[in-house]
Write a protein that holds these residues in place. Sequence first.
Motif, PDB file in Angstrom:
ATOM      1  N   GLY B 470       0.823  -1.209   0.000  1.00 32.68           N
ATOM      2  CA  GLY B 470       0.000   0.000   0.000  1.00 32.68           C
ATOM      3  C   GLY B 470       0.855   1.257   0.000  1.00 32.68           C
ATOM      4  O   GLY B 470       0.360   2.360  -0.213  1.00 32.68           O
ATOM      5  N   ASP B 471       2.166   1.093   0.244  1.00 33.01           N
ATOM      6  CA  ASP B 471       3.092   2.228   0.129  1.00 33.01           C
ATOM      7  C   ASP B 471       3.335   2.511  -1.357  1.00 33.01           C
ATOM      8  O   ASP B 471       3.148   1.642  -2.192  1.00 33.01           O
ATOM      9  CB  ASP B 471       4.453   1.882   0.752  1.00 33.01           C
ATOM     10  CG  ASP B 471       4.423   1.827   2.268  1.00 33.01           C
ATOM     11  OD1 ASP B 471       3.582   1.083   2.804  1.00 33.01           O
ATOM     12  OD2 ASP B 471       5.241   2.503   2.905  1.00 33.01           O
ATOM     13  N   GLU B 472       3.831   3.713  -1.631  1.00 38.00           N
ATOM     14  CA  GLU B 472       4.315   3.937  -2.997  1.00 38.00           C
ATOM     15  C   GLU B 472       5.440   2.938  -3.238  1.00 38.00           C
ATOM     16  O   GLU B 472       6.144   2.542  -2.303  1.00 38.00           O
ATOM     17  CB  GLU B 472       4.803   5.385  -3.163  1.00 38.00           C
ATOM     18  CG  GLU B 472       5.130   5.758  -4.598  1.00 38.00           C
ATOM     19  CD  GLU B 472       3.960   5.537  -5.558  1.00 38.00           C
ATOM     20  OE1 GLU B 472       3.808   4.398  -6.056  1.00 38.00           O
ATOM     21  OE2 GLU B 472       3.207   6.486  -5.797  1.00 38.00           O
ATOM     22  N   HIS B 473       5.560   2.502  -4.493  1.00 37.32           N
ATOM     23  CA  HIS B 473       6.488   1.407  -4.749  1.00 37.32           C
ATOM     24  C   HIS B 473       7.198   1.565  -6.083  1.00 37.32           C
ATOM     25  O   HIS B 473       6.769   2.335  -6.949  1.00 37.32           O
ATOM     26  CB  HIS B 473       5.733   0.075  -4.711  1.00 37.32           C
ATOM     27  CG  HIS B 473       4.388   0.139  -5.395  1.00 37.32           C
ATOM     28  ND1 HIS B 473       3.212   0.231  -4.686  1.00 37.32           N
ATOM     29  CD2 HIS B 473       4.036   0.188  -6.696  1.00 37.32           C
ATOM     30  CE1 HIS B 473       2.191   0.307  -5.538  1.00 37.32           C
ATOM     31  NE2 HIS B 473       2.673   0.280  -6.765  1.00 37.32           N
ATOM     32  N   ASN B 474       8.256   0.775  -6.236  1.00 36.65           N
ATOM     33  CA  ASN B 474       8.964   0.742  -7.520  1.00 36.65           C
ATOM     34  C   ASN B 474       8.323  -0.320  -8.416  1.00 36.65           C
ATOM     35  O   ASN B 474       7.279  -0.877  -8.077  1.00 36.65           O
ATOM     36  CB  ASN B 474      10.457   0.482  -7.302  1.00 36.65           C
ATOM     37  CG  ASN B 474      10.699  -0.830  -6.553  1.00 36.65           C
ATOM     38  OD1 ASN B 474       9.843  -1.726  -6.549  1.00 36.65           O
ATOM     39  ND2 ASN B 474      11.851  -0.936  -5.910  1.00 36.65           N
ATOM     40  N   GLU B 475       8.974  -0.596  -9.535  1.00 32.42           N
ATOM     41  CA  GLU B 475       8.373  -1.552 -10.478  1.00 32.42           C
ATOM     42  C   GLU B 475       8.192  -2.949  -9.895  1.00 32.42           C
ATOM     43  O   GLU B 475       7.318  -3.690 -10.304  1.00 32.42           O
ATOM     44  CB  GLU B 475       9.238  -1.636 -11.745  1.00 32.42           C
ATOM     45  CG  GLU B 475       9.162  -0.398 -12.617  1.00 32.42           C
ATOM     46  CD  GLU B 475       9.978  -0.573 -13.884  1.00 32.42           C
ATOM     47  OE1 GLU B 475      11.230  -0.706 -13.772  1.00 32.42           O
ATOM     48  OE2 GLU B 475       9.394  -0.610 -14.970  1.00 32.42           O
ATOM     49  N   TYR B 476       9.056  -3.300  -8.929  1.00 23.69           N
ATOM     50  CA  TYR B 476       8.935  -4.631  -8.314  1.00 23.69           C
ATOM     51  C   TYR B 476       7.790  -4.704  -7.302  1.00 23.69           C
ATOM     52  O   TYR B 476       7.401  -5.776  -6.868  1.00 23.69           O
ATOM     53  CB  TYR B 476      10.237  -5.001  -7.590  1.00 23.69           C
ATOM     54  CG  TYR B 476      11.366  -5.336  -8.527  1.00 23.69           C
ATOM     55  CD1 TYR B 476      11.427  -6.585  -9.151  1.00 23.69           C
ATOM     56  CD2 TYR B 476      12.377  -4.419  -8.790  1.00 23.69           C
ATOM     57  CE1 TYR B 476      12.460  -6.907 -10.016  1.00 23.69           C
ATOM     58  CE2 TYR B 476      13.414  -4.727  -9.653  1.00 23.69           C
ATOM     59  CZ  TYR B 476      13.456  -5.972 -10.267  1.00 23.69           C
ATOM     60  OH  TYR B 476      14.476  -6.294 -11.118  1.00 23.69           O
ATOM     61  N   GLY B 477       7.310  -3.562  -6.894  1.00 17.76           N
ATOM     62  CA  GLY B 477       6.291  -3.571  -5.851  1.00 17.76           C
ATOM     63  C   GLY B 477       6.895  -3.440  -4.465  1.00 17.76           C
ATOM     64  O   GLY B 477       6.242  -3.717  -3.465  1.00 17.76           O
ATOM     65  N   ASN B 478       8.160  -3.010  -4.415  1.00 23.74           N
ATOM     66  CA  ASN B 478       8.798  -2.766  -3.123  1.00 23.74           C
ATOM     67  C   ASN B 478       8.716  -1.281  -2.786  1.00 23.74           C
ATOM     68  O   ASN B 478       8.740  -0.421  -3.679  1.00 23.74           O
ATOM     69  CB  ASN B 478      10.269  -3.209  -3.147  1.00 23.74           C
ATOM     70  CG  ASN B 478      10.407  -4.723  -3.268  1.00 23.74           C
ATOM     71  OD1 ASN B 478      11.185  -5.229  -4.073  1.00 23.74           O
ATOM     72  ND2 ASN B 478       9.640  -5.452  -2.486  1.00 23.74           N
ATOM     73  N   ILE B 479       8.629  -0.982  -1.480  1.00 26.96           N
ATOM     74  CA  ILE B 479       8.451   0.400  -1.008  1.00 26.96           C
ATOM     75  C   ILE B 479       9.515   1.318  -1.621  1.00 26.96           C
ATOM     76  O   ILE B 479      10.693   0.991  -1.639  1.00 26.96           O
ATOM     77  CB  ILE B 479       8.576   0.453   0.525  1.00 26.96           C
ATOM     78  CG1 ILE B 479       7.492  -0.406   1.170  1.00 26.96           C
ATOM     79  CG2 ILE B 479       8.495   1.904   1.032  1.00 26.96           C
ATOM     80  CD1 ILE B 479       7.652  -0.587   2.669  1.00 26.96           C
ATOM     81  N   CYS B 480       9.070   2.471  -2.093  1.00 26.09           N
ATOM     82  CA  CYS B 480      10.009   3.420  -2.680  1.00 26.09           C
ATOM     83  C   CYS B 480       9.455   4.834  -2.512  1.00 26.09           C
ATOM     84  O   CYS B 480       8.321   5.101  -2.893  1.00 26.09           O
ATOM     85  CB  CYS B 480      10.211   3.113  -4.166  1.00 26.09           C
ATOM     86  SG  CYS B 480      11.384   4.226  -4.940  1.00 26.09           S
TER      87      CYS B 480
END
Lengths: 300, 632
Positions: B470-480
Amino acid sequence: MAAEWSSDVWPDWCPGCGNFGILSALKLALSELRINKREFVIVSGIGCSGKIAHFVRTNGVHTLHGRAIPFASGIKVANPELKVVVHGGDGDLLGIGMGHFIALGRRNIDILVVIHNNGVYGLTKGQASPTLGKGVKTKGLAFPNITEPVNPILLGMMSGYTFLARGYAYSVEHLKDLLKAGLNHKGAGVLEVIQPCPTWNNVTTTEWVSNNTFYLKDWKPLVEKKEDLAQKMKEVLSMEYGDKRALGIILEDNTREVYQERVTKLNEIYDKYPPSKQKIESNGRILPISFEKTFEKYLI
Amino acid sequence: MDLNIIIGGPQGGGVETAGMLLIRATATAGLQVFGVREYHSNIKGKHSYFHIRTSNKPINSIKHPADILGGLDPETLATHFSELRKGGVVVYDEAIESKSLTRSPSIDPAKAKRLRSALTEKGIKDTVEGLREYLKGEGVSVYAIPFSKIISNVLKGTNIQIERTMNTAITSAILSILGMKKDIVYDAISSLFAGKAGIIEVNRKVADAVYEELSTAEKFQVESAKGEDDKKGHEEVGKRLLLAGNDAVAIGKILGGLRFQTYYPITPAADESLVIEEIAKIFDNEGRIIGSPIVVQTEDEISAVGMAIGGVLTGVRSATSTSGPGFSLMVEGLGWAGINEVPLVITYYQRGGPSTGLPTRHSQSDLLFSIFAGHGEFARIVIASGDHREAMEDAVKCFNYAEIFQVPVIHLLDKGLANSVTTVPVPSIDIPIVRGKIVDGGEEYKRFKLTEDRISPRAFLGRTIQWYTGDEHNEYGNICEDPVVREEMYRKRMEKRRMILEELPDWDKARFYGPEKYDDLLLTWGTTKGAVVDALPELNATGERVSVLQVRLMEPFPADYVSEFIAGSRRVVSIEANYTGQLAWLIERYCKINVDGKVLKYNGRTISEDEVLNGYRRIKEGETSVVLTGGE
């Protein structure tokens, strides 16, 4: 071997955080169990503990505060072939998400819930969590806590969880064994992990843990017959009301059907063809559904 | 032929059955039928009724005045007699004649006061008998039939209470007065009580006795409700489904591939989930099982939306179904689906708000809420269906659009649809299922890969490793939290709004009814469309050329398409069931015009065809805002 379970994301917990112990134990357990990374899903809540979903090289679903259990339940019910574990904090799972925590026990869906129990809301500067003892004043609090704590093991037991265990974050080998047992158990499980928060909880320290816990020896957690369950529960209750917290497997109840079996009893299709295995189209069109046979009562 | 029947009584006292018998009978006679169900949030005792309209032309609304009123109790007669036309018919049990019209313990005090003052004004004594005298003077035919006596003769030797079959008795009387053949009543009884042979037998005997009693009674003159017309109608309409809005959506969802539905009990949405659960097995023509949806009743709506999202992540077409209070709880989950580009479908039946509001009554006051609900900004689709057939077809489209654009879709409906009963043609099975970009993933899979068309190939959980947050994320879907990645991801999500407007067919954006060239354009949405479109012939008989634009795509708002229709009009009038004119607001905001008149209603009852005519007339006479007040 556990290294292959590390993702490329740097774990941004405070140095000395108990979450590192839990992460290590989890990766060891997954490695030793030879789990298929594609078919394993970590579903986590919000808070420091919730970030664990990003740190393991397997599917990670980092959900909402308190809501990891519903997301995990949906994943598991729709696709029972996936192995699903929930990671969340004590505030997440027992505060804002307590209704879901109880509901999962009642359903006995095959999901292990790992509670990272540090007694505080770390990421928001150390407010009291539902497990913090009454009268305790951690450093983020203005006054001592005036609310009674909840015992995750007892709440789990009364909710119908069929696996109950407690570990300690820095006792990695022991915790790994508990994780393995919990992941191998068929049904809903609670694994409470006592976890020091070096930044915000200056009360539940390593010293406190060594003075206030003990490792279970000669304790028989297994219940195979329904008629033995009440007696075992009484024993758990009196142990949990003792001076020290027990570490180890506290209850393994094999007398209850898991959710998948309950659904299959009502609808035999489910076992072989759960939703994830059903075809829903035929050459880009809806299936050749018979209205007469499927929606008969509406036809005129 | 255009006939309006009201049949009412205490909630739980057989009103539902009475209404369904009438609806089944008229539908099997080959007629078109539309039944609106009104009831309190109460299990037993309070006044409830069915307003059933039947006609040989397609209808999607009710109309006043009513032709026939059937009362299971005095309160029904007192509540609805003023809705009857001159020359209409009233049917009730002779045994209630001495009873007060307004003094039942279950009557709402405000309503009792209102009714008593109306009775006093008209000089009517507060008894059924008093009302009978008044109605006779008004040219209404009163059929005070000794139903209790008739029924007790039939039930002699059984332990069935008289009240249990009063509904069949009154319904049979109405159908007999209409000149309907007894076979049709038999069929309606058999299909309604299918599988319960004993009950069918008793009810048929009651119907026999009532038909016998009325064999010499004067028949109501409805030219097409009998004889040759029945057959003609039947051939024209072909095979149909008789269903409530909840049923239509349930069937549509199953056709559309729904295999996992979650819900928490709430009126008027819960029936839909029960229907899906009861259908349980989907068969093909050879009787093979080709599908089986799973329904989970959750601990609350927060769980319902979370579980449905979980189901979607495994690749299963999953949905949850709710009403306003439940949707309020789902909003955080909706935002998660938004930032994670989850093709989740939420079926949203509006009811009267705010808070618990009017749990069992109609409203269209959650349009703006459904569009704006959630913190932050994200793309979503909101589609509002106008009738049962649309609702069934849209249920399939919602899944398609959700998966093509990877956005949450809200299928916006209302109580007026959920609980009204009508027939729809059996749909063709040539309905597309479009699942969008789906991949197995492979190594180095990026769930949120930035692509030219903004849509990232979607792999299901279990196929490859992936992350969601639910956080903003990078292309992998990890927090960014990197500002550049933030902007890219934000744009990726938001620009879908433009894509949706470009790619959706006009037919799904808005539908136009009426003459090609028009002076006035009536704008409407949701089930209010039924009354507005039904009113078109009469609207156009007044000398003005009037057309209707029913807006269906509410978000992203199809401003360009709607503007094309507005451009050709002299006057624009919105008709909707809320206080502020929420569709009018959207049009003013997005099409940058002023809506000249608003016809509104917020008393919890649906808008009827006659009210559209009235409302439009008053706007024409110079009012800018008309509040409709019909219905009980």
